[in-house]
Design a protein around this motif. Structure first.
Motif, PDB file in Angstrom:
ATOM      1  N   ASP A 320       0.849  -1.187   0.000  1.00 23.17           N
ATOM      2  CA  ASP A 320       0.000   0.000   0.000  1.00 23.17           C
ATOM      3  C   ASP A 320       0.891   1.246   0.000  1.00 23.17           C
ATOM      4  O   ASP A 320       1.888   1.287   0.737  1.00 23.17           O
ATOM      5  CB  ASP A 320      -0.887  -0.006   1.250  1.00 23.17           C
ATOM      6  N   THR A 385      -5.694  -6.022 -11.259  1.00 22.71           N
ATOM      7  CA  THR A 385      -6.250  -6.006  -9.899  1.00 22.71           C
ATOM      8  C   THR A 385      -5.174  -5.765  -8.853  1.00 22.71           C
ATOM      9  O   THR A 385      -5.427  -5.888  -7.662  1.00 22.71           O
ATOM     10  CB  THR A 385      -6.955  -7.342  -9.618  1.00 22.71           C
ATOM     11  N   ARG A 386      -3.964  -5.487  -9.282  1.00 17.70           N
ATOM     12  CA  ARG A 386      -2.796  -5.221  -8.437  1.00 17.70           C
ATOM     13  C   ARG A 386      -2.510  -6.345  -7.453  1.00 17.70           C
ATOM     14  O   ARG A 386      -2.233  -6.130  -6.278  1.00 17.70           O
ATOM     15  CB  ARG A 386      -2.912  -3.893  -7.688  1.00 17.70           C
ATOM     16  N   LEU A 387      -2.617  -7.577  -7.968  1.00 20.41           N
ATOM     17  CA  LEU A 387      -2.082  -8.716  -7.238  1.00 20.41           C
ATOM     18  C   LEU A 387      -0.594  -8.850  -7.524  1.00 20.41           C
ATOM     19  O   LEU A 387       0.100  -9.649  -6.903  1.00 20.41           O
ATOM     20  CB  LEU A 387      -2.826 -10.000  -7.628  1.00 20.41           C
ATOM     21  N   ASP A 407      -5.047   0.275  -1.625  1.00 21.96           N
ATOM     22  CA  ASP A 407      -5.594  -1.012  -2.053  1.00 21.96           C
ATOM     23  C   ASP A 407      -7.103  -1.081  -1.878  1.00 21.96           C
ATOM     24  O   ASP A 407      -7.820  -1.592  -2.748  1.00 21.96           O
ATOM     25  CB  ASP A 407      -4.923  -2.149  -1.270  1.00 21.96           C
ATOM     26  N   ALA A 408      -7.592  -0.612  -0.731  1.00 19.34           N
ATOM     27  CA  ALA A 408      -9.032  -0.675  -0.475  1.00 19.34           C
ATOM     28  C   ALA A 408      -9.801   0.132  -1.520  1.00 19.34           C
ATOM     29  O   ALA A 408     -10.863  -0.312  -2.003  1.00 19.34           O
ATOM     30  CB  ALA A 408      -9.343  -0.158   0.931  1.00 19.34           C
ATOM     31  N   ARG A 411      -9.693  -1.807  -4.872  1.00 16.14           N
ATOM     32  CA  ARG A 411     -10.580  -2.987  -4.894  1.00 16.14           C
ATOM     33  C   ARG A 411     -12.049  -2.575  -5.053  1.00 16.14           C
ATOM     34  O   ARG A 411     -12.840  -3.313  -5.638  1.00 16.14           O
ATOM     35  CB  ARG A 411     -10.427  -3.793  -3.604  1.00 16.14           C
ATOM     36  N   ARG A 412     -12.417  -1.409  -4.525  1.00 17.57           N
ATOM     37  CA  ARG A 412     -13.803  -0.955  -4.690  1.00 17.57           C
ATOM     38  C   ARG A 412     -14.084  -0.569  -6.138  1.00 17.57           C
ATOM     39  O   ARG A 412     -15.218  -0.689  -6.606  1.00 17.57           O
ATOM     40  CB  ARG A 412     -14.076   0.246  -3.778  1.00 17.57           C
ATOM     41  N   GLY A 415     -13.245  -4.704  -9.880  1.00 20.76           N
ATOM     42  CA  GLY A 415     -13.718  -5.988  -9.352  1.00 20.76           C
ATOM     43  C   GLY A 415     -13.287  -7.140 -10.243  1.00 20.76           C
ATOM     44  O   GLY A 415     -13.090  -6.980 -11.455  1.00 20.76           O
ATOM     45  N   GLY A 435     -18.543  -8.488  -1.142  1.00 14.15           N
ATOM     46  CA  GLY A 435     -17.916  -7.216  -1.505  1.00 14.15           C
ATOM     47  C   GLY A 435     -18.703  -5.999  -1.065  1.00 14.15           C
ATOM     48  O   GLY A 435     -18.160  -4.884  -1.046  1.00 14.15           O
ATOM     49  N   GLN A 491     -21.095  -6.056  -5.996  1.00 15.20           N
ATOM     50  CA  GLN A 491     -20.076  -5.082  -5.593  1.00 15.20           C
ATOM     51  C   GLN A 491     -20.161  -3.812  -6.428  1.00 15.20           C
ATOM     52  O   GLN A 491     -19.857  -2.718  -5.946  1.00 15.20           O
ATOM     53  CB  GLN A 491     -18.683  -5.705  -5.748  1.00 15.20           C
ATOM     54  N   PRO A 493     -18.400  -2.513  -9.146  1.00 10.01           N
ATOM     55  CA  PRO A 493     -17.222  -1.665  -9.357  1.00 10.01           C
ATOM     56  C   PRO A 493     -17.332  -0.923 -10.686  1.00 10.01           C
ATOM     57  O   PRO A 493     -18.172  -1.247 -11.538  1.00 10.01           O
ATOM     58  CB  PRO A 493     -16.081  -2.679  -9.390  1.00 10.01           C
TER      59      PRO A 493
END
Length: 578
Positions: A320, A385-387, A407-408, A411-412, A415, A435, A491, A493
Motif C-alpha cells: 500500500d 487487480t494489483r495482485l 488497495d481498499a 478494490r472498490r 472488481g 464485496g 459489488q 465496481p
C-alpha cells in the motif's frame, strides 16, 4: 529470531508481565520461608512440648501458605493471559501479512506450511511463554534462595548440593542437545503431512477417478510414518527427563538422611534443621529442573519462531502506498483502466511474461484479451487487480498509477470474477454480499438474474438463505462461476475484470449472460480474458497475446483478416467443435 519476536509482541503486555514477576517473587519467598517455620515447629515446639508455640507458628504457616497459593494462582492466570494474547497477536500478524503477499510469494511457502506456521508453530511459542511466565522468576530464586537457606541450616551437608546440581544440569543439557535438531525436522514433517492431506482432500475426485486410493493411502502412510518416527524419537528423550530427575532427587534425599542422621545423633544438627535442609535441597533441584526444562522447550520454540519470522520478514512485492493518491471523482468519458507499455518479469526469469503491452479498457466498452496457454493472460489480470506490480510501464486507473492508489480504494473500483471462483461457507446471500455487506435482497436478485443464476437459486431450499459449503462444493462448476459473477455485480465496481469467468458455462448461457451484462452495466468498463472465441466475438476490441506480446488488435472480423494467430485460434476451436 525468538527473542526479537517475543520482544516485539510482548511489549503491549508489560503490565501483566510485571505482575507475574512480582507475584512469582512473593510465591517463591513464601515457599522458602515455610521449611524454616516447619523446622522451628519441630525443634522449638514438638521437642519441648510447647503447644502454644506450635499453634502460633502453625497459624503463621497457614497464612504464608495462603499467600503462596493466591500468588501462584494469580501469577499463572496473568501468565496464561499473556501467552494467549501473544498467540492471538502472532496468528493475526501472520494472517494479515499473508493477505498482503502476492501469489508468487505465497507459493514460496505453500498453503499447508503457512497453515502450520499460523497454528502449530505459534502454539510452540505460546507454550514457551506460558511456561516461562510460570517458572522464569521462581526457578532461579528457588535455586539461589534454597542454597542460601540450606547453608543457614547446616554447612556440613552443603557438599551434597555441589554434587547433585551439576549432575542434574549435565543430564538435562545432554537431553536438550539431542532434542534440538529433532524439533526442526518435526515441524518439516508436520508440513509434509498437512500438504499430502490437503492435496488428497482437494483432489478427492481425481484420486477416485484414476483409482489411486491405494497409492494415495501409501503416500499418506509414508508421510505419517516419517512424522511418527521423529515424534517418537523426541518423545523418548522427553520420557527420560522425569525418571532421571526423580532418581537424582531421591538419591540426594537419601544421601541427606544417610549423612545427616549421624550428625543429629551426635547433637551437631537438630531434627528440624535436617528436615528443612532436605526441603531446601528438593527446592534447589526443582528449580534446576524447571530451568533446564525451560531450556528443553526453548529449541523447539526457537525453530517455530524462525519459521514464523520467515513469513513476517518477507517483504510484500505489492505494498500500500505511504501517501495514497485519490482517484478523481468525475472523469470525462467515464472510468478507464489503461495498460501503458507494461512489462512484467518474475524474479530470476529468463524472459518477461508480458513485454511492452498496451491496451485501454474504457467505460461503456468491452475489451477482450485472448491467447494460447502461457501467453500472459492471467498475469495481465493480476496487474489489473494489483495482485502484482509491473516491472516497467504502468497500469493506470483514470489516469492514476494503481501503485499510488490505496488497495481498499482500488478494490472498490476494480472488481474480479476469477476462472476458478471460491465460495465461502455460509449462504448464497453471505457470499453475494462479500464485496458489499449492505446490499439489499432486491439487489442480490437483480445480480443473480443478470448472471443467469436466479433460476437455480430459486430452486435451492431457502433461496438466498440456501447453505453453501466451503469452496462451494455443493453446487456445480458453472453455478459457482455464475454466483461469482453475481458477487462481482453486487459489488458494482467501475471496472469489471472477468478472468475466463465464463469457461464452465454452455454457449447459450454464456450468450444470455453477456447480453444481460451489457444491458445491466452499460457504463461499466469491462475487461474479458478468455480462451473461447465465442465469449469475446462481440467485444468492442479484441487484443491477441502471444508469448507476452500483443500480436493483434481490433474487432473479430478485422482480426480474422489481419492476424494469423487469431485465425489459428479460431480455426482450432472450429475444428474441435466440428
Amino acid at each position: 529470531m525468538l527473542l526479537p519476536l517475543l520482544r516485539e509482541h510482548l511489549r503491549p503486555h508489560r503490565g501483566l508481565l510485571i505482575a507475574v514477576v512480582v507475584l512469582q517473587v512473593l510465591q517463591t519467598a513464601a515457599s522458602l520461608y515455610l521449611p524454616r517455620l516447619n523446622a522451628e515447629v519441630i525443634d522449638r515446639g514438638v521437642s519441648t512440648g510447647d503447644t502454644a508455640f506450635i499453634w502460633r507458628t502453625g497459624a503463621v504457616m497457614l497464612g504464608v501458605t495462603l499467600v503462596q497459593v493466591v500468588a501462584t494462582i494469580t501469577a499463572v492466570w496473568c501468565g496464561a493471559r499473556v501467552a494467549m494474547a501473544l498467540g492471538r497477536d502472532l496468528r493475526a500478524a501472520v494472517f494479515t501479512h499473508v493477505l498482503a503477499l502476492s501469489r508468487a510469494e505465497v507459493s514460496r511457502f505453500g498453503a499447508p506450511s503457512l497453515i502450520t506456521r499460523a497454528t502449530n508453530d505459534v502454539q510452540q511459542v505460546q507454550v514457551l511463554v506460558l511456561v516461562t511466565c510460570t517458572v522464569i522468576v521462581s526457578a532461579p530464586l528457588l535455586c539461589v534462595g534454597g542454597i542460601v537457606m540450606a547453608l543457614r541450616e547446616d554447612v556440613g551437608l552443603s557438599w551434597l548440593v555441589v554434587v547433585a546440581v551439576p549432575v542434574l544440569v549435565a543430564v538435562m543439557a545432554l537431553i536438550m542437545v539431542r532434542l534440538g535438531p529433532l524439533f526442526g525436522v518435526l515441524q518439516e514433517r508436520l508440513d509434509t503431512v498437512n500438504r499430502v492431506l490437503r492435496e488428497q482432500l482437494t483432489g478427492l475426485r481425481v484420486v477416485r477417478g484414476f483409482v489411486r486410493e491405494d497409492a494415495e493411502e501409501a503416500r499418506f502412510a509414508r508421510a505419517n510414518t516419517d512424522l511418527t518416527d521423529v515424534a517418537l524419537r523426541a518423545g523418548r528423550w522427553f520420557a527420560v527427563v522425569f525418571p532421571v530427575v526423580v532418581l537424582v532427587v531421591n538419591l540426594t534425599s537419601a544421601a541427606v538422611v544417610w549423612f545427616g542422621a549421624p550428625r543429629v545423633e551426635a547433637g551437631e544438627l537438630q531434627v528440624g534443621s535436617l528436615i528443612a535442609f532436605l526441603s531446601y535441597l528438593v527446592q534447589i533441584l526443582t528449580g534446576v529442573m524447571m530451568t533446564t526444562f525451560l531450556a528443553v522447550l526453548g529449541p523447539r520454540a526457537a525453530v517455530s519462531a524462525g519459521r514464523i519470522g520467515e513469513v513476517l520478514d518477507l517483504e510484500p512485492g505489492v505494498r500500500d502506498p505511504d501517501v495514497p493518491v485519490e482517484v478523481p471523482a468525475g472523469v470525462p468519458g467515464g472510468r478507464s483502466l489503461e495498460f501503458r507499455d507494461v512489462t512484467f518479469r518474475y524474479p530470476g526469469a529468463d524472459r518477461p511474461v508480458l513485454d511492452r503491452v498496451s491496451l485501454d479498457v474504457r467505460a461503456g466498452r468491452t475489451t477482450a484479451v485472448i491467447g494460447s496457454t502461457g501467453a500472459g493472460k492471467t498475469t495481465l489480470v493480476d496487474l489489473a487487480t494489483r495482485l502484482a506490480d509491473a516491472t516497467s510501464g504502468a497500469v493506470l486507473l483514470d489516469g492514476v498509477d494503481v501503485r499510488s492508489v490505496a488497495d481498499a480504494d482500488l478494490r472498490r473500483r476494480v472488481g474480479l470474477a476469477p476462472q476458478r471462483p471460491y465460495l465461502f461457507a455460509g449462504t448464497v446471500a453471505t457470499n453475494l454480499r462479500f464485496g458489499r455487506p449492505d446490499a439489499s435482497d432486491e439487489e442480490l436478485w437483480a445480480a443473480l438474474r443478470t448472471a443467469q443464476a436466479a433460476d437455480f437459486v430459486e430452486r435451492m431450499e431457502g433461496g438466498l438463505d440456501a447453505p453453501i459449503t466451503q469452496g462451494g462444493t455443493n453446487v456445480s462448476g458453472g453455478q459457482r462461476q455464475r454466483l461469482s459473477i453475481a458477487r462481482l455485480l453486487v459489488q458494482a465496481p467501475a471496472v469489471h475484470v472477468f478472468d475466463d469467468a465464463f469457461s464452465a458455462l454452455d454457449t447459450a448461457t454464456d450468450a444470455r449472460l453477456r447480453a444481460a451484462l451489457a444491458a445491466a452495466r452499460p457504463d461499466a468498463a469491462i475487461l474479458v480474458v478468455a480462451q473461447r472465441v465465442s465469449t469475446i466475438v462481440g467485444a468492442d476490441e479484441i487484443v491477441v497475446l502471444e508469448a507476452g506480446r500483443v500480436v493483434g488488435r481490433g474487432r473479430h472480423r478485422e482480426l480474422l483478416a489481419d492476424c494469423p494467430t487469431y485465425r489459428e485460434i479460431v480455426s482450432s476451436q472450429l475444428e474441435v467443435a466440428a
